[in-house]
Design a protein around this motif. Sequence first.
Motif, PDB file in Angstrom:
ATOM      1  N   CYS A  46      30.301 -21.441  22.695  1.00 57.70           N
ATOM      2  CA  CYS A  46      31.143 -22.608  22.434  1.00 57.70           C
ATOM      3  C   CYS A  46      32.149 -22.256  21.359  1.00 57.70           C
ATOM      4  O   CYS A  46      31.859 -21.463  20.465  1.00 57.70           O
ATOM      5  N   CYS A  50      29.178 -28.334  16.665  1.00 52.53           N
ATOM      6  CA  CYS A  50      28.840 -29.713  16.286  1.00 52.53           C
ATOM      7  C   CYS A  50      27.461 -29.725  15.621  1.00 52.53           C
ATOM      8  O   CYS A  50      26.504 -29.182  16.185  1.00 52.53           O
ATOM      9  N   CYS A  53      24.468 -30.963  17.714  1.00 48.39           N
ATOM     10  CA  CYS A  53      24.341 -30.510  19.106  1.00 48.39           C
ATOM     11  C   CYS A  53      22.938 -29.954  19.373  1.00 48.39           C
ATOM     12  O   CYS A  53      22.480 -29.049  18.678  1.00 48.39           O
ATOM     13  N   GLY A  91      27.499 -25.437  25.996  1.00 46.96           N
ATOM     14  CA  GLY A  91      28.677 -24.706  25.503  1.00 46.96           C
ATOM     15  C   GLY A  91      29.990 -25.330  25.955  1.00 46.96           C
ATOM     16  O   GLY A  91      30.022 -26.496  26.304  1.00 46.96           O
TER      17      GLY A  91
HETATM   18  S1  SF4 Z   1      28.372 -27.705  23.382  1.00 44.56           S
HETATM   19 FE1  SF4 Z   1      29.563 -29.570  22.996  1.00 44.56          FE
HETATM   20  S2  SF4 Z   1      28.365 -30.715  21.484  1.00 44.56           S
HETATM   21 FE2  SF4 Z   1      27.580 -28.580  21.486  1.00 44.56          FE
HETATM   22  S3  SF4 Z   1      28.730 -27.494  19.859  1.00 44.56           S
HETATM   23 FE3  SF4 Z   1      29.879 -27.189  21.787  1.00 44.56          FE
HETATM   24  S4  SF4 Z   1      31.374 -28.893  21.851  1.00 44.56           S
HETATM   25 FE4  SF4 Z   1      29.837 -29.436  20.337  1.00 44.56          FE
END
Ligand code: SF4
Length: 242
Positions: A46, A50, A53, A91
Motif C-alpha cells: 500500500c 492508515c 488498518c 493494500g
Molecule cells: S489498505 Fe486501505 S486502509 Fe489499509 S493502509 Fe492501505 S489505504 Fe489505508
Amino acid sequence: VFGKNPVRKQDRGDGLELWVQSVFHTIQGEGPFAGTPAIFIRMAGCNLRCFWCDTDFESSEWHPTVEQLVDQVLTASLEVPGSRLIVITGGEPMRQNILPLIRRLLLYEFRVQIETAGTIWVDGLEDVMSFCPSRDDALTIVVSPKTGKVHPMVERHAIAWKYIIRNLEYSTVDGLPIFSTQVPGVSQPLARPPAGAMVFVQPCDEQKEVKFTKANTEACVRLAKKFGYKISLQQHKILGVE
Ligand code: SF4
C-alpha cells in the motif's frame, strides 16, 4: 497491520507479474455490491499507512504471472459458480499495473470491481473501462478516500464513495471525516465526493473496543438520516466469512 506497513511507491511495470497477497471467495461485505458472492484478489502493498488498518497485505511472497493469477481465479470460480464478481482490493490495487489482469478477467466475462483509496491512477484504465461497452457494470471503481485529495481520474470514474466513520470525528457540515487516517488526532478533512455521488458511511471497527464500534455505528445511523448517505456494514464479519 495497524499502521506498521512500509509505504510503497507505485510500480509502473508492465503488470505481467504482480505481487498478490491472496485470492479467496467470499461475500462482498461492503459498499454498493454488499451481499454479492465474489472472488477477491487482494493485491499486496500500500502507498498509505492508515493507523487503524486491520488488513494483512504485506506477508505474501507470491508473485504470480497474470496467467497464473487468472488460473487461480478460474479455479476458485469452479468452487463458487455463482460468483461472477471479482473484487480487486488491497493494500492499494492501483499501486501495481492491473490492466493486463483486468483485460483478461473481462474476456472471461467476469464483472470487476476495484476498491481503492483513490490516490493513484493506472494509466490506460480509462480505455479498459470502455472495453466492454455493452456491459455498463463490467468494470467499476469504488473509492474510499483516506487523504485530502483523490486523483482526478478516480473522482471522474468512481461509482461510489465510502467513508469509514469514527464517532465525533466528522464534520457537522457534511458528516464526513475531518481527521487524518495517517496520524492519530491530526486535523485533515478527507477528500469529498462530487455533488450527487453515491456515498456510503461505514462504522470503523475498533476491534476489542466494542463500545467504540457501537458509537461509530450509531454515528453512521445519524449521518445517514441527516445527509441521506447509505450505510455500509462489514457484512462478511457479520456473516462470519473471510
Ligand atoms: S489498505 Fe486501505 S486502509 Fe489499509 S493502509 Fe492501505 S489505504 Fe489505508
